[in-house]
Scaffold this motif. Structure first.
Motif, PDB file in Angstrom:
ATOM      1  N   ALA A 175      -4.867   4.547  -4.554  1.00 40.42           N
ATOM      2  CA  ALA A 175      -3.947   3.441  -4.279  1.00 40.42           C
ATOM      3  C   ALA A 175      -4.693   2.166  -3.896  1.00 40.42           C
ATOM      4  CB  ALA A 175      -2.964   3.827  -3.183  1.00 40.42           C
ATOM      5  N   LEU A 176      -5.865   2.314  -3.330  1.00 41.66           N
ATOM      6  CA  LEU A 176      -6.641   1.136  -2.927  1.00 41.66           C
ATOM      7  C   LEU A 176      -7.078   0.279  -4.115  1.00 41.66           C
ATOM      8  CD1 LEU A 176      -8.844   2.662  -0.086  1.00 41.66           C
ATOM      9  CD2 LEU A 176      -6.945   1.027   0.162  1.00 41.66           C
ATOM     10  N   HIS A 177      -7.150   0.880  -5.315  1.00 39.13           N
ATOM     11  CA  HIS A 177      -7.584   0.128  -6.492  1.00 39.13           C
ATOM     12  C   HIS A 177      -6.567  -0.930  -6.917  1.00 39.13           C
ATOM     13  CE1 HIS A 177     -11.122   2.579  -7.074  1.00 39.13           C
ATOM     14  NE2 HIS A 177     -10.373   3.659  -6.942  1.00 39.13           N
ATOM     15  N   GLU A 178      -5.282  -0.662  -6.722  1.00 41.61           N
ATOM     16  CA  GLU A 178      -4.248  -1.624  -7.105  1.00 41.61           C
ATOM     17  C   GLU A 178      -3.940  -2.624  -5.995  1.00 41.61           C
ATOM     18  OE1 GLU A 178      -0.674   0.098  -8.700  1.00 41.61           O
ATOM     19  OE2 GLU A 178      -1.800   1.613  -9.815  1.00 41.61           O
ATOM     20  N   LEU A 179      -4.290  -2.290  -4.774  1.00 38.94           N
ATOM     21  CA  LEU A 179      -3.941  -3.142  -3.630  1.00 38.94           C
ATOM     22  C   LEU A 179      -4.454  -4.576  -3.758  1.00 38.94           C
ATOM     23  CD1 LEU A 179      -2.418  -3.074  -0.921  1.00 38.94           C
ATOM     24  CD2 LEU A 179      -4.590  -2.483   0.174  1.00 38.94           C
TER      25      LEU A 179
ATOM     26  N   THR B  52      -2.332  13.983  -2.778  1.00 32.17           N
ATOM     27  CA  THR B  52      -3.549  14.652  -2.332  1.00 32.17           C
ATOM     28  C   THR B  52      -4.340  13.625  -1.532  1.00 32.17           C
ATOM     29  OG1 THR B  52      -4.872  13.983  -4.248  1.00 32.17           O
ATOM     30  CG2 THR B  52      -3.612  16.045  -4.462  1.00 32.17           C
ATOM     31  N   ASN B  53      -5.437  14.041  -0.959  1.00 36.40           N
ATOM     32  CA  ASN B  53      -6.285  13.084  -0.243  1.00 36.40           C
ATOM     33  C   ASN B  53      -6.744  11.964  -1.179  1.00 36.40           C
ATOM     34  OD1 ASN B  53      -6.038  14.515   2.118  1.00 36.40           O
ATOM     35  ND2 ASN B  53      -7.958  15.617   1.873  1.00 36.40           N
ATOM     36  N   ALA B  54      -6.979  12.282  -2.431  1.00 39.11           N
ATOM     37  CA  ALA B  54      -7.439  11.293  -3.409  1.00 39.11           C
ATOM     38  C   ALA B  54      -6.381  10.224  -3.687  1.00 39.11           C
ATOM     39  CB  ALA B  54      -7.837  11.983  -4.711  1.00 39.11           C
ATOM     40  N   THR B  55      -5.117  10.548  -3.497  1.00 37.54           N
ATOM     41  CA  THR B  55      -4.026   9.606  -3.753  1.00 37.54           C
ATOM     42  C   THR B  55      -4.224   8.318  -2.954  1.00 37.54           C
ATOM     43  OG1 THR B  55      -2.528  11.469  -4.086  1.00 37.54           O
ATOM     44  CG2 THR B  55      -1.508   9.326  -3.741  1.00 37.54           C
ATOM     45  N   PHE B  56      -4.630   8.467  -1.704  1.00 34.53           N
ATOM     46  CA  PHE B  56      -4.775   7.304  -0.828  1.00 34.53           C
ATOM     47  C   PHE B  56      -5.923   6.401  -1.281  1.00 34.53           C
ATOM     48  CE2 PHE B  56      -2.634  10.626   1.495  1.00 34.53           C
ATOM     49  CZ  PHE B  56      -1.516   9.954   1.978  1.00 34.53           C
ATOM     50  N   GLY B  57      -6.971   6.986  -1.786  1.00 39.32           N
ATOM     51  CA  GLY B  57      -8.077   6.194  -2.330  1.00 39.32           C
ATOM     52  C   GLY B  57      -7.718   5.531  -3.643  1.00 39.32           C
TER      53      GLY B  57
ATOM     54  N   TYR C 153       0.833  -1.206   0.000  1.00 40.51           N
ATOM     55  CA  TYR C 153       0.000   0.000   0.000  1.00 40.51           C
ATOM     56  C   TYR C 153       0.872   1.261   0.000  1.00 40.51           C
ATOM     57  CZ  TYR C 153      -3.505   3.477   1.143  1.00 40.51           C
ATOM     58  OH  TYR C 153      -4.314   4.589   1.113  1.00 40.51           O
ATOM     59  N   GLY C 154       1.905   1.277   0.836  1.00 40.80           N
ATOM     60  CA  GLY C 154       2.799   2.438   0.864  1.00 40.80           C
ATOM     61  C   GLY C 154       3.472   2.687  -0.476  1.00 40.80           C
ATOM     62  N   MET C 155       3.892   1.617  -1.123  1.00 39.46           N
ATOM     63  CA  MET C 155       4.558   1.772  -2.419  1.00 39.46           C
ATOM     64  C   MET C 155       3.575   2.168  -3.519  1.00 39.46           C
ATOM     65  SD  MET C 155       7.685   1.591  -1.748  1.00 39.46           S
ATOM     66  CE  MET C 155       8.232   1.734  -3.448  1.00 39.46           C
ATOM     67  N   ILE C 156       2.344   1.683  -3.439  1.00 43.52           N
ATOM     68  CA  ILE C 156       1.348   2.104  -4.426  1.00 43.52           C
ATOM     69  C   ILE C 156       1.034   3.579  -4.243  1.00 43.52           C
ATOM     70  CG2 ILE C 156      -1.022   1.820  -5.245  1.00 43.52           C
ATOM     71  CD1 ILE C 156      -0.803  -1.156  -4.448  1.00 43.52           C
TER      72      ILE C 156
END
Length: 158
Positions: free
Chosen positions: A43-47, A36-41, A21-24
């Motif tokens: 990243a969840l798509h590739e996890l 941005t705040n959206a970055t964290f969301g 998750y950190g690397m994504i």
């Protein structure tokens, strides 16, 4: 730290999720030009794709190979922290190019140059993320979950 096969599987799952998750997040930030705040969301798509790949590679191949490589640099009599950091470093040295290749094939226009660039951009972050954040956090979570079993195991050794 893990004493049993089940503990090792759980440790691997925790580590893979935190590390991947950190690397994504880092790679999404690179590709979008910042965090941005959206970055964290995003990243969840590739996890769900990348974490199982990392878990399987780590558990069946990389852990054993990284441990063998680490013991070419450290000795079994060295401090446990030194051994832990040596193994963690070797894991990053194997996992980073491998996961960068997989991510290049799955999410980018694949080419040798793209893979080398992805690997090169990821390596420093992967090492820092592993040694300073993901590794300590995983060990803390693991010790919290298995506090009783680890205490019993330590008591049996003494």
């Amino acid at each position: 730290m893990p004493q049993t096969r089940l503990q090792n599987i759980i440790y691997t799952i925790i580590m893979a999720i935190i590390m991947v998750y950190g690397m994504i997040v880092y790679n999404v930030a690179l590709s979008t030009g910042g965090v941005t705040n959206a970055t964290f969301g995003m990243a969840l798509h590739e996890l769900p794709i990348m974490a199982p790949i990392a878990m399987i590679l780590e558990y069946f191949i990389v852990e054993k190979l990284a441990t063998k490589l680490a013991f070419t640099v450290v000795r079994p009599t060295d401090r446990p922290q030194v051994i832990t950091y040596a193994i963690s470093t070797m894991i990053v040295c194997i996992m980073c190019p491998t996961m960068s290749l997989i991510a290049t094939l799955l999410f980018k226009t694949p080419s040798f140059g793209t893979w080398v660039q992805t690997w090169g951009m990821n390596m420093p972050m992967a090492l820092i993320w592993q040694l300073l954040f993901a590794g300590p956090l995983t060990r803390l979570i693991f010790r919290t979950i298995f506090r009783k079993q680890l205490a019993e195991s330590a008591a049996e050794k003494h």
